[in-house]
Scaffold this active site. Structure first.
Site, PDB file in Angstrom:
ATOM      1  N   TYR A  26      -3.700 -13.834  -5.704  1.00  0.00           N
ATOM      2  CA  TYR A  26      -2.932 -13.306  -6.845  1.00  0.00           C
ATOM      3  C   TYR A  26      -1.498 -13.815  -6.868  1.00  0.00           C
ATOM      4  O   TYR A  26      -0.740 -13.479  -7.777  1.00  0.00           O
ATOM      5  CB  TYR A  26      -2.984 -11.776  -6.907  1.00  0.00           C
ATOM      6  CG  TYR A  26      -2.605 -11.053  -5.639  1.00  0.00           C
ATOM      7  CD1 TYR A  26      -1.284 -10.837  -5.300  1.00  0.00           C
ATOM      8  CD2 TYR A  26      -3.591 -10.588  -4.786  1.00  0.00           C
ATOM      9  CE1 TYR A  26      -0.951 -10.167  -4.140  1.00  0.00           C
ATOM     10  CE2 TYR A  26      -3.271  -9.917  -3.617  1.00  0.00           C
ATOM     11  CZ  TYR A  26      -1.943  -9.712  -3.297  1.00  0.00           C
ATOM     12  OH  TYR A  26      -1.613  -9.055  -2.143  1.00  0.00           O
ATOM     13  N   LYS A  71      -8.938  -4.192  11.847  1.00  0.00           N
ATOM     14  CA  LYS A  71     -10.073  -3.784  11.003  1.00  0.00           C
ATOM     15  C   LYS A  71     -11.409  -3.760  11.740  1.00  0.00           C
ATOM     16  O   LYS A  71     -12.285  -2.972  11.387  1.00  0.00           O
ATOM     17  CB  LYS A  71     -10.187  -4.732   9.799  1.00  0.00           C
ATOM     18  CG  LYS A  71      -9.180  -4.472   8.705  1.00  0.00           C
ATOM     19  CD  LYS A  71      -9.379  -5.471   7.578  1.00  0.00           C
ATOM     20  CE  LYS A  71      -8.948  -4.891   6.263  1.00  0.00           C
ATOM     21  NZ  LYS A  71      -9.204  -5.774   5.127  1.00  0.00           N
ATOM     22  N   SER A 126      -5.401  -2.325   8.513  1.00  0.00           N
ATOM     23  CA  SER A 126      -5.415  -3.738   8.128  1.00  0.00           C
ATOM     24  C   SER A 126      -5.283  -4.588   9.373  1.00  0.00           C
ATOM     25  O   SER A 126      -5.401  -4.086  10.499  1.00  0.00           O
ATOM     26  CB  SER A 126      -4.336  -4.002   7.075  1.00  0.00           C
ATOM     27  OG  SER A 126      -4.586  -5.260   6.482  1.00  0.00           O
ATOM     28  N   ASP A 153     -12.855  -2.757   0.371  1.00  0.00           N
ATOM     29  CA  ASP A 153     -12.500  -4.070  -0.198  1.00  0.00           C
ATOM     30  C   ASP A 153     -13.558  -4.555  -1.200  1.00  0.00           C
ATOM     31  O   ASP A 153     -13.230  -5.056  -2.278  1.00  0.00           O
ATOM     32  CB  ASP A 153     -12.334  -5.113   0.911  1.00  0.00           C
ATOM     33  CG  ASP A 153     -11.014  -4.959   1.653  1.00  0.00           C
ATOM     34  OD1 ASP A 153     -10.038  -4.483   1.048  1.00  0.00           O
ATOM     35  OD2 ASP A 153     -10.963  -5.322   2.847  1.00  0.00           O
ATOM     36  N   SER A 213       0.804  -1.233   0.000  1.00  0.00           N
ATOM     37  CA  SER A 213       0.000   0.000   0.000  1.00  0.00           C
ATOM     38  C   SER A 213       0.834   1.280   0.000  1.00  0.00           C
ATOM     39  O   SER A 213       0.521   2.213  -0.756  1.00  0.00           O
ATOM     40  CB  SER A 213      -0.952   0.010   1.194  1.00  0.00           C
ATOM     41  OG  SER A 213      -1.933  -0.970   1.018  1.00  0.00           O
TER      42      SER A 213
HETATM   43  P1  NAD Z   1     -10.185 -14.863   6.721  1.00  0.00           P
HETATM   44  O1  NAD Z   1      -9.228 -15.578   7.589  1.00  0.00           O
HETATM   45  O2  NAD Z   1     -11.019 -13.764   7.282  1.00  0.00           O
HETATM   46  O3  NAD Z   1     -11.187 -15.944   6.046  1.00  0.00           O
HETATM   47  C1  NAD Z   1     -10.699 -17.150   5.544  1.00  0.00           C
HETATM   48  C2  NAD Z   1     -11.841 -17.906   4.837  1.00  0.00           C
HETATM   49  O4  NAD Z   1     -11.259 -19.030   4.169  1.00  0.00           O
HETATM   50  C3  NAD Z   1     -12.893 -18.477   5.772  1.00  0.00           C
HETATM   51  O5  NAD Z   1     -14.141 -18.444   5.122  1.00  0.00           O
HETATM   52  C4  NAD Z   1     -12.454 -19.924   5.955  1.00  0.00           C
HETATM   53  O6  NAD Z   1     -13.531 -20.783   6.285  1.00  0.00           O
HETATM   54  C5  NAD Z   1     -11.928 -20.227   4.575  1.00  0.00           C
HETATM   55  N1  NAD Z   1     -10.926 -21.291   4.551  1.00  0.00           N
HETATM   56  C6  NAD Z   1      -9.713 -21.276   5.136  1.00  0.00           C
HETATM   57  N2  NAD Z   1      -9.062 -22.420   4.865  1.00  0.00           N
HETATM   58  C7  NAD Z   1      -9.888 -23.162   4.097  1.00  0.00           C
HETATM   59  C8  NAD Z   1      -9.791 -24.447   3.495  1.00  0.00           C
HETATM   60  N3  NAD Z   1      -8.683 -25.205   3.634  1.00  0.00           N
HETATM   61  N4  NAD Z   1     -10.834 -24.878   2.747  1.00  0.00           N
HETATM   62  C9  NAD Z   1     -11.943 -24.125   2.601  1.00  0.00           C
HETATM   63  N5  NAD Z   1     -12.098 -22.922   3.156  1.00  0.00           N
HETATM   64  C10 NAD Z   1     -11.081 -22.436   3.890  1.00  0.00           C
HETATM   65  O7  NAD Z   1      -9.323 -14.328   5.513  1.00  0.00           O
HETATM   66  P2  NAD Z   1      -9.664 -13.106   4.537  1.00  0.00           P
HETATM   67  O8  NAD Z   1      -9.141 -11.853   5.121  1.00  0.00           O
HETATM   68  O9  NAD Z   1     -11.077 -13.183   4.121  1.00  0.00           O
HETATM   69  O10 NAD Z   1      -8.704 -13.454   3.311  1.00  0.00           O
HETATM   70  C11 NAD Z   1      -8.954 -14.596   2.497  1.00  0.00           C
HETATM   71  C12 NAD Z   1      -7.950 -14.598   1.355  1.00  0.00           C
HETATM   72  O11 NAD Z   1      -8.200 -13.480   0.527  1.00  0.00           O
HETATM   73  C13 NAD Z   1      -6.502 -14.478   1.800  1.00  0.00           C
HETATM   74  O12 NAD Z   1      -5.739 -15.340   1.010  1.00  0.00           O
HETATM   75  C14 NAD Z   1      -6.150 -13.042   1.519  1.00  0.00           C
HETATM   76  O13 NAD Z   1      -4.785 -12.892   1.212  1.00  0.00           O
HETATM   77  C15 NAD Z   1      -7.004 -12.763   0.307  1.00  0.00           C
HETATM   78  N6  NAD Z   1      -7.402 -11.359   0.160  1.00  0.00           N
HETATM   79  C16 NAD Z   1      -7.178 -10.776  -1.042  1.00  0.00           C
HETATM   80  C17 NAD Z   1      -7.586  -9.472  -1.248  1.00  0.00           C
HETATM   81  C18 NAD Z   1      -7.352  -8.826  -2.576  1.00  0.00           C
HETATM   82  O14 NAD Z   1      -7.487  -7.603  -2.687  1.00  0.00           O
HETATM   83  N7  NAD Z   1      -7.027  -9.575  -3.592  1.00  0.00           N
HETATM   84  C19 NAD Z   1      -8.244  -8.755  -0.233  1.00  0.00           C
HETATM   85  C20 NAD Z   1      -8.468  -9.394   0.988  1.00  0.00           C
HETATM   86  C21 NAD Z   1      -8.035 -10.700   1.166  1.00  0.00           C
END
Ligand code: NAD
Length: 287
Positions: free
Chosen positions: A236, A71, A67, A107, A22
């Protein structure tokens, strides 16, 4: 840009923070537009959060991103919270409007803006989202706020499941859009949810380290992926997750998590500065 007495402060409060893209993203945009702000990363955890927010307020910072792990907790420290952040129950952007700290969550906005860039609108669409954590909550809420026909959340029965049910009823009550939550282990339910949807999104970390090479789909890809389905992934790194590789093989159009990340930053940037982020410039230098 030269710093002078009129330069204002922007920043990010989180921990860990040194890996964050960021500061670079915002700095590239600020420098390109010649805007009088600096954007710094501050290592702030739960212990320091209240002091950090009151310090930023006292210093008259223009705004800051928030972050993990701050949050959710930051919401109690703000004067006002916009509808998306209130429904999601988490905030990633705080703007200081003449001493009034207002919380936003960009987001979900980032995700729908990224979809639009690919010619896809959530308005009127039925959407299936795998995952029920922070990323999913923002995507579900924004899809409903933008008038999706229906949102189907699918998650395994872990600690996130009940939170997803609560979010679904909050969002449905506020928007009138039906949001339902299904169990990822219910293969038939999943196939029928995706069959009704024009957009399928992965909002879990399945597909990136340490789960690289795995797909979040609970059924064989051929059972649900069809060319008319748009498939999006929050992952990504790698640029093409196992899900996106399967989706491309099935003839689907796809989008990885990079444009979502870029557009959530762009939405924050606009809230802070009132200027659109120069996306092409940032893309060319950041990725
Ligand atoms: P979080 O910990 O709040 O949620 C994780 C989710 O994944 C939950 O629903 C959980 O049940 C599920 N999960 C975890 N392991 C699993 C498995 N083995 N099988 C099935 N489901 C599973 O995390 P978050 O903040 O929501 O982030 C999730 C992903 O999204 C991360 O990889 C993060 O890096 C990515 N992310 C990307 C962006 C972006 O802008 N591209 C933004 C936010 C988060």
């Amino acid at each position: 840009m030269r710093i002078d007495g009129a330069t204002e402060l922007l920043g990010l409060i989180a921990t860990p923070i040194r890996h964050s893209r960021s500061p670079r993203m915002h700095d590239l945009a600020l420098e390109h537009l010649g805007l009088p702000y600096v954007y710094l990363a501050f290592e702030v955890g739960a212990q320091e959060l209240a002091d950090a927010v009151s310090g930023l307020r006292a210093l008259g910072a223009r705004g800051f991103n928030v972050s993990m792990p701050n949050k959710v907790a930051v919401l109690d420290l703000l004067d006002d919270v916009d509808e998306a952040a209130r429904l999601i129950g988490a905030c990633n952007t705080v703007v200081n409007h003449d001493g009034v700290l207002t919380g936003y969550n960009t987001d979900g906005l980032g995700w729908t803006a990224a979809l639009r860039e690919n010619g896809v609108s959530v308005t009127g669409a039925t959407v299936t989202i795998i995952g029920a954590g922070g990323a999913s909550s923002a995507m579900v809420t924004q899809a409903a706020l933008e008038g999706a026909a229906r949102v189907r959340v699918v998650n395994r029965r872990d600690g996130f499941f009940d939170a997803a049910l609560a979010l679904a009823s909050r969002v449905t009550a506020a928007t009138g859009v039906p949001v339902t939550v299904g169990d990822l282990d219910d293969a038939d339910g999943f196939v029928s949810a995706v069959g009704e949807s024009s957009i399928l999104a992965n909002a879990t970390g399945v597909g990136m380290k340490p789960l690289e090479g795995l797909s979040p789909l609970p059924v064989p890809a051929v059972d649900v992926l069809r060319p008319s389905l748009f498939v999006s992934d929050v992952v990504y790194e790698p640029a093409a997750s196992a899900l996106l590789l399967d989706a491309r093989a099935a003839g689907c159009r796809t989008m990885n998590g990079l444009p979502m990340m870029l557009h959530q930053g762009a939405a924050s940037f606009e809230l802070f500065t009132g200027h659109a982020m120069p996306l092409d410039h940032v893309r060319a230098h950041l990725f």
